[in-house]
Enzyme design. Structure first.
Site, PDB file in Angstrom:
ATOM      1  N   ASP A 243       0.810  -1.222   0.000  1.00  0.00           N
ATOM      2  CA  ASP A 243       0.000   0.000   0.000  1.00  0.00           C
ATOM      3  C   ASP A 243       0.840   1.268   0.000  1.00  0.00           C
ATOM      4  OD1 ASP A 243      -2.296  -1.595   0.084  1.00  0.00           O
ATOM      5  OD2 ASP A 243      -2.245  -1.671   2.275  1.00  0.00           O
TER       6      ASP A 243
ATOM      7  N   LYS B 108       1.859   2.232  -5.009  1.00  0.00           N
ATOM      8  CA  LYS B 108       2.442   1.711  -6.251  1.00  0.00           C
ATOM      9  C   LYS B 108       1.541   1.952  -7.446  1.00  0.00           C
ATOM     10  CE  LYS B 108       2.434  -2.341  -4.322  1.00  0.00           C
ATOM     11  NZ  LYS B 108       2.047  -1.984  -2.952  1.00  0.00           N
TER      12      LYS B 108
ATOM     13  N   GLY C  80      -4.601  -4.320  -3.866  1.00  0.00           N
ATOM     14  CA  GLY C  80      -5.592  -3.276  -4.135  1.00  0.00           C
ATOM     15  C   GLY C  80      -4.837  -2.012  -4.448  1.00  0.00           C
ATOM     16  N   HIS C  81      -4.865  -1.603  -5.721  1.00  0.00           N
ATOM     17  CA  HIS C  81      -4.109  -0.430  -6.158  1.00  0.00           C
ATOM     18  C   HIS C  81      -5.097   0.637  -6.594  1.00  0.00           C
ATOM     19  CE1 HIS C  81      -0.904  -3.653  -7.287  1.00  0.00           C
ATOM     20  NE2 HIS C  81      -0.953  -3.438  -5.996  1.00  0.00           N
TER      21      HIS C  81
ATOM     22  N   GLN D 176       1.918  -6.016  -3.292  1.00  0.00           N
ATOM     23  CA  GLN D 176       2.369  -6.143  -1.896  1.00  0.00           C
ATOM     24  C   GLN D 176       3.677  -5.347  -1.709  1.00  0.00           C
ATOM     25  OE1 GLN D 176       1.202  -9.473  -3.407  1.00  0.00           O
ATOM     26  NE2 GLN D 176      -0.691  -8.546  -2.757  1.00  0.00           N
TER      27      GLN D 176
HETATM   28  P1  GDP Z   1      -0.767   0.372  -3.534  1.00  0.00           P
HETATM   29  O1  GDP Z   1      -1.385  -0.885  -3.065  1.00  0.00           O
HETATM   30  O2  GDP Z   1       0.699   0.448  -3.261  1.00  0.00           O
HETATM   31  O3  GDP Z   1      -1.091   0.702  -4.961  1.00  0.00           O
HETATM   32  O4  GDP Z   1      -1.419   1.545  -2.640  1.00  0.00           O
HETATM   33  P2  GDP Z   1      -2.977   1.712  -2.315  1.00  0.00           P
HETATM   34  O5  GDP Z   1      -3.653   2.187  -3.547  1.00  0.00           O
HETATM   35  O6  GDP Z   1      -3.512   0.508  -1.644  1.00  0.00           O
HETATM   36  O7  GDP Z   1      -2.912   2.830  -1.196  1.00  0.00           O
HETATM   37  C1  GDP Z   1      -2.380   4.095  -1.452  1.00  0.00           C
HETATM   38  C2  GDP Z   1      -3.499   5.146  -1.239  1.00  0.00           C
HETATM   39  O8  GDP Z   1      -2.910   6.433  -1.122  1.00  0.00           O
HETATM   40  C3  GDP Z   1      -4.454   5.253  -2.410  1.00  0.00           C
HETATM   41  O9  GDP Z   1      -5.729   5.556  -1.937  1.00  0.00           O
HETATM   42  C4  GDP Z   1      -3.910   6.402  -3.236  1.00  0.00           C
HETATM   43  O10 GDP Z   1      -4.912   7.086  -3.968  1.00  0.00           O
HETATM   44  C5  GDP Z   1      -3.358   7.286  -2.175  1.00  0.00           C
HETATM   45  N1  GDP Z   1      -2.163   8.067  -2.562  1.00  0.00           N
HETATM   46  C6  GDP Z   1      -1.137   7.683  -3.354  1.00  0.00           C
HETATM   47  N2  GDP Z   1      -0.183   8.634  -3.366  1.00  0.00           N
HETATM   48  C7  GDP Z   1      -0.616   9.629  -2.550  1.00  0.00           C
HETATM   49  C8  GDP Z   1      -0.039  10.865  -2.118  1.00  0.00           C
HETATM   50  O11 GDP Z   1       1.066  11.243  -2.461  1.00  0.00           O
HETATM   51  N3  GDP Z   1      -0.780  11.609  -1.231  1.00  0.00           N
HETATM   52  C9  GDP Z   1      -2.000  11.222  -0.792  1.00  0.00           C
HETATM   53  N4  GDP Z   1      -2.635  12.002   0.061  1.00  0.00           N
HETATM   54  N5  GDP Z   1      -2.579  10.057  -1.181  1.00  0.00           N
HETATM   55  C10 GDP Z   1      -1.871   9.276  -2.037  1.00  0.00           C
HETATM   56  P1  IMO Z   2      -0.974  -4.129  -2.250  1.00  0.00           P
HETATM   57  O1  IMO Z   2      -0.523  -4.676  -3.573  1.00  0.00           O
HETATM   58  C1  IMO Z   2      -0.931  -4.589   2.089  1.00  0.00           C
HETATM   59  C2  IMO Z   2      -1.124  -8.657   3.658  1.00  0.00           C
HETATM   60  C3  IMO Z   2      -2.381  -9.103   4.380  1.00  0.00           C
HETATM   61  C4  IMO Z   2      -1.784 -10.086   5.373  1.00  0.00           C
HETATM   62  C5  IMO Z   2      -0.669 -10.753   4.556  1.00  0.00           C
HETATM   63  C6  IMO Z   2      -1.061 -12.082   3.940  1.00  0.00           C
HETATM   64  O2  IMO Z   2      -2.234  -3.396  -2.276  1.00  0.00           O
HETATM   65  O3  IMO Z   2       0.163  -3.378  -1.612  1.00  0.00           O
HETATM   66  P2  IMO Z   2      -2.624 -12.759   1.895  1.00  0.00           P
HETATM   67  O4  IMO Z   2      -4.080 -12.529   1.661  1.00  0.00           O
HETATM   68  O5  IMO Z   2      -1.751 -12.173   0.833  1.00  0.00           O
HETATM   69  O6  IMO Z   2      -2.272 -14.187   2.168  1.00  0.00           O
HETATM   70  O7  IMO Z   2      -2.313 -11.969   3.264  1.00  0.00           O
HETATM   71  O8  IMO Z   2      -0.341  -9.836   3.529  1.00  0.00           O
HETATM   72  N1  IMO Z   2      -1.352  -8.128   2.280  1.00  0.00           N
HETATM   73  C7  IMO Z   2      -1.235  -6.846   1.960  1.00  0.00           C
HETATM   74  N2  IMO Z   2      -0.999  -5.762   2.732  1.00  0.00           N
HETATM   75  N3  IMO Z   2      -1.053  -4.450   0.752  1.00  0.00           N
HETATM   76  C8  IMO Z   2      -1.267  -5.519  -0.043  1.00  0.00           C
HETATM   77  O9  IMO Z   2      -1.273  -5.454  -1.389  1.00  0.00           O
HETATM   78  C9  IMO Z   2      -1.422  -6.787   0.564  1.00  0.00           C
HETATM   79  N4  IMO Z   2      -1.659  -8.034   0.098  1.00  0.00           N
HETATM   80  C10 IMO Z   2      -1.602  -8.847   1.164  1.00  0.00           C
HETATM   81  O10 IMO Z   2      -3.009  -8.027   5.016  1.00  0.00           O
HETATM   82  O11 IMO Z   2      -1.166  -9.387   6.426  1.00  0.00           O
HETATM   83 MG    MG Z   3      -2.925  -1.552  -1.845  1.00  0.00          MG
END
Ligand code: GDP
Ligand code: IMO
Ligand code: MG
Length: 434
Positions: A13, A16, A40-41, A224
């Site tokens: 999270d 990416k 979840g991106h 991840q």
């Molecule tokens: P990922 O799994 O690495 O793609 O990250 P996620 O999408 O799960 O979580 C990142 C969250 O932060 C998302 O809701 C993005 O829209 C948000 N986000 C990404 N970059 C920034 C930033 O620079 N500032 C803020 N405030 N939000 C951001």
């Molecule tokens: P993105 O790509 C954050 C965590 C779960 C749990 C562990 C194992 O959005 O960064 P799993 O279901 O993969 O067997 O769970 O890994 N986990 C993540 N945490 N971002 C993710 O993906 C994750 N995918 C799995 O919360 O701790």
């Molecule tokens: Mg994510």
């Protein structure tokens, strides 16, 4: 040759999705190499919000090809629903998305087995995303997994499916944890799924290697983060795939000699979802403030993310594992209101300073972070696009992270939108993207 890996340097999270979407403009093909719909991106493009789980974030750019590599585990129902949602939103997926014939197929039984193992008394609960990811990778490693190529061959599929499921039912019954499931109906449904995904299936290793020989460029997208990597993460509180740079090769069939660089994505602080050690977790009101300002709730499960301070030893570790050329630091704006910002610069264990990340969960859980507190900038940085605009204290903070992590910070994200990003012109990152 300009084939680059982007991946998470913390516990996932890191943002990416936003960064891959932004940088994918400079590449021809975007290839995911591991994980499944546990990822979840979230990507914002103008008013629109997209949440990508299995499909590479690069698919949002018209004209780009997206690849789901052999390293993924694929739930066809999740894939088809994601395609449908994206197509309804006007994204052209079919025709641009190619799925590896060697990726593994995830079944409802995997979810059931995961639910049972997570809930069994005496078992350490990982706090997974409950998508069945672990049990599907277990089958892959145990050499009884069913791959996309098998799914597409009806006779092979029927024989494999019946035998694998019979074994699982026997185990679940022996453990007295079996929940009734219509296995024949699921098999029929998967045969239907097979026909719907067949036009997208390719030998993606051949596709990628041919494209590279033809001078096309590939962006490898990690899901991840390195601390969730099955080998290098905080085992057993990890996911079941290779989320670090090596996974880009094994998960796509492209050799390391064809890859020119690795970009790490790191939040300006740190978060983690699920169980496991987290040395710099802020269990006080400051953690709540980060969560609130950063909207730190899981994109897949909606769970509140645990929040804490930037951990430099952890970043030094993941930088070494991945050989990062450069870092993108995201969510700097989330720290805009803090009076002081602690940064972990080392660890103490049993009264002694330790230089390396301990492998054991118990030691990791008991290490004491050594903090340096930096003054906050207390001015909005949200949406800034130019490094020189940043307040002096924000620049000092970034310079401190850079020095502590030992890797340049080539880019800074200041908001969720594509254009809320700074790329430093003379950086290694700018050169990798040029
Ligand atoms: P990922 O799994 O690495 O793609 O990250 P996620 O999408 O799960 O979580 C990142 C969250 O932060 C998302 O809701 C993005 O829209 C948000 N986000 C990404 N970059 C920034 C930033 O620079 N500032 C803020 N405030 N939000 C951001
Ligand atoms: P993105 O790509 C954050 C965590 C779960 C749990 C562990 C194992 O959005 O960064 P799993 O279901 O993969 O067997 O769970 O890994 N986990 C993540 N945490 N971002 C993710 O993906 C994750 N995918 C799995 O919360 O701790
Ligand atoms: Mg994510």
């Amino acid at each position: 040759m300009r084939n680059v890996i982007i991946l998470g340097s913390q516990w996932g999270d890191e943002g990416k999705g936003k960064i891959v979407d932004l940088f994918s403009e400079r590449f021809d093909i975007i290839a995911r190499f591991q994980g499944g719909h546990n990822a979840g991106h979230t990507v914002y493009i103008g008013e629109r919000k997209y949440v990508l789980k299995l499909i590479p974030s690069g698919v949002l750019r018209p004209g780009k090809q997206a690849v789901i590599g052999n390293g993924l585990v694929l739930d066809p129902a999740a894939l088809l629903s994601e395609i449908e949602t994206l197509e309804k939103a006007g994204v052209a997926v079919r025709g641009n998305l190619f799925i590896s014939n060697r990726a593994h197929v995830l079944f409802p039984m995997h979810r059931l087995l995961e639910k049972m193992s997570e809930g069994r008394p005496g078992r350490i609960s990982i706090g997974t995303t409950s998508r069945g990811i672990g049990p599907c990778y277990e089958d892959k490693t145990a050499r009884r997994g069913i791959r996309i190529a098998d799914l597409l061959d009806r006779d092979v599929f029927r024989a494999q499916y019946d035998s694998v499921m019979a074994e699982k039912v026997a185990i679940a019954r022996a453990l007295d944890i079996y929940e009734e499931m219509d296995l024949a109906a699921i098999r029929d449904q998967y045969e239907e799924f097979a026909e719907r995904i067949r036009p997208m299936v390719r030998d993606t290793a051949a596709l990628l290697n041919r494209a590279i020989l033809d001078g096309k460029t590939v962006l490898f997208e990690g899901a991840q983060g390195t601390m969730l990597d099955i080998d290098h993460g905080t085992y057993p509180f990890v996911t079941s795939s290779s989320a670090s740079a090596g996974g880009a090769c094994t998960g796509t069939g492209v050799a390391p000699t064809r890859i020119s660089g690795a970009i790490g994505v790191a939040k300006a602080y740190i978060t983690r979802v699920g169980g496991g050690p987290f040395p710099t977790e802020a269990l006080d009101g400051e953690g709540d403030l980060i969560r609130k300002r950063g909207n730190e709730f899981g994109a897949v499960t909606g769970r509140p993310r645990r929040c804490g301070w930037f951990d430099a030893p952890l970043l030094r570790y993941t930088a070494a594992i991945n050989g990062f050329d450069t870092l993108v630091v995201t969510k700097l704006d989330v720290l805009d209101e803090f009076e002081t910002i602690p940064v972990c610069v080392g660890y103490r264990s049993g009264g002694c300073e330790i230089g390396e990340m301990p492998p054991g969960v118990a030691e990791l859980a008991s290490i004491e972070p050594i903090y340096e507190c930096l003054p906050g900038w207390k001015t909005p940085t949200f949406g800034m696009t130019c490094y020189d605009q940043l307040p002096a204290r924000a620049k000092d903070y970034l310079a401190f992270l850079e020095e502590q992590a030992g890797v340049e910070i080539g880019s800074i994200s200041t908001g969720p939108e594509r254009n809320q990003t700074i790329v430093r012109p003379e950086s290694r990152l700018a050169k990798l993207l040029a």
